[in-house]
Motif scaffolding. Structure first.
Motif, mmCIF file in Angstrom:
data_model
loop_
_atom_site.group_PDB
_atom_site.id
_atom_site.type_symbol
_atom_site.label_atom_id
_atom_site.label_comp_id
_atom_site.label_asym_id
_atom_site.label_seq_id
_atom_site.Cartn_x
_atom_site.Cartn_y
_atom_site.Cartn_z
ATOM 1 N N PHE A 173 0.816 -1.205 0.000
ATOM 2 C CA PHE A 173 0.000 0.000 0.000
ATOM 3 C C PHE A 173 0.859 1.267 0.000
ATOM 4 O O PHE A 173 0.486 2.275 -0.575
ATOM 5 C CB PHE A 173 -0.937 0.025 1.212
ATOM 6 N N GLN A 174 1.976 1.218 0.696
ATOM 7 C CA GLN A 174 2.884 2.362 0.752
ATOM 8 C C GLN A 174 4.307 1.834 0.760
ATOM 9 O O GLN A 174 4.635 0.926 1.532
ATOM 10 C CB GLN A 174 2.625 3.183 2.011
ATOM 11 N N LYS A 175 5.165 2.403 -0.098
ATOM 12 C CA LYS A 175 6.558 1.961 -0.184
ATOM 13 C C LYS A 175 7.301 2.252 1.110
ATOM 14 O O LYS A 175 7.089 3.284 1.742
ATOM 15 C CB LYS A 175 7.277 2.691 -1.315
ATOM 16 N N GLY A 176 8.169 1.333 1.429
ATOM 17 C CA GLY A 176 9.073 1.540 2.549
ATOM 18 C C GLY A 176 10.452 1.854 2.022
ATOM 19 O O GLY A 176 10.784 1.529 0.872
ATOM 20 N N TYR A 177 11.281 2.479 2.846
ATOM 21 C CA TYR A 177 12.614 2.888 2.399
ATOM 22 C C TYR A 177 13.660 2.604 3.459
ATOM 23 O O TYR A 177 13.394 2.680 4.658
ATOM 24 C CB TYR A 177 12.633 4.385 2.073
ATOM 25 N N LEU A 178 14.857 2.292 2.958
ATOM 26 C CA LEU A 178 16.054 2.118 3.786
ATOM 27 C C LEU A 178 17.009 3.269 3.476
ATOM 28 O O LEU A 178 17.171 3.640 2.313
ATOM 29 C CB LEU A 178 16.783 0.824 3.443
ATOM 30 N N LEU A 179 17.639 3.802 4.489
ATOM 31 C CA LEU A 179 18.742 4.746 4.304
ATOM 32 C C LEU A 179 19.983 4.028 4.784
ATOM 33 O O LEU A 179 20.134 3.769 5.979
ATOM 34 C CB LEU A 179 18.518 6.032 5.090
ATOM 35 N N LYS A 180 20.831 3.672 3.818
ATOM 36 C CA LYS A 180 22.000 2.821 4.065
ATOM 37 C C LYS A 180 21.487 1.493 4.645
ATOM 38 O O LYS A 180 20.918 0.717 3.927
ATOM 39 C CB LYS A 180 23.010 3.511 4.962
#
Length: 187
Positions: free
Chosen positions: A167-174
């Protein structure tokens, strides 16, 4: 006690026989006392020195630990310096994605949509250079550290605990999860 009395008697006898020897014997006793006092003082000083050395070594170890922690904090701060900016831009990226899913039927709207896609890609590329990566979700196994399950469904086409829809994209920072993916999971 008996030994001390015997020493006093010997001193008295020496004094009666030869006064010079009595003075010499008294000086030897005084020297022995002085030597014993000096040995005690030396032992106390050695103990104080050992204690000071131990305090110094502990202080040096504490300082080394402080320096290491400070360096690690600084490295983490540098590594995740863009986290606040990325977090603030994620809603804008979501809005771009929603806008690009709109069906268009005239040329003017298509050209506007292409311009939006170019801006979206530019922002996404800049964020990727900072270490931002989307979390893969659909048809992957559910991971509570990376995904947030908001729905469950029974679907025979998917295995147990597999993500059916995002439903909503998730994100990783490094290597840090900035936002988990909101997903629907198969039971």
């Amino acid at each position: 006690m008996a030994e001390q009395a015997q020493e006093v008697n010997e001193k008295v006898e020496l004094t009666e026989e030869n006064p010079a020897e009595a003075v010499f014997a008294e000086e030897e006793t005084t020297e022995e006392t002085n030597v014993q006092d000096l040995l005690k003082d030396i032992e106390e000083l050695k103990n104080k020195l050992d204690e000071a050395d131990n305090r110094y070594l502990r202080l040096q170890a504490d300082f080394d630990n402080f320096r290491r922690r400070s360096r690690l904090d600084q490295e983490a701060s540098e590594k995740y310096r863009a986290q606040k900016l990325v977090t603030d831009l994620l809603p804008a990226l979501d809005n771009f994605e929603r806008a690009m899913k709109v069906e268009v039927d005239n040329e003017q709207t298509k050209s506007l949509l292409q311009g939006m896609e170019m801006v979206y890609r530019g922002i996404l590329d800049a964020l990727k250079k900072e270490g931002l990566e989307p979390i893969e979700a659909v048809e992957k196994e559910f991971d509570p550290h990376m995904h947030q399950a908001v729905m469950q469904e029974s679907n025979e086409n998917y295995g147990s605990n597999i993500i059916i829809e995002e439903f909503q994209k998730g994100y990783l920072l490094k290597d840090r999860v900035i936002r988990p993916s909101m997903v629907k999971v198969n039971q």
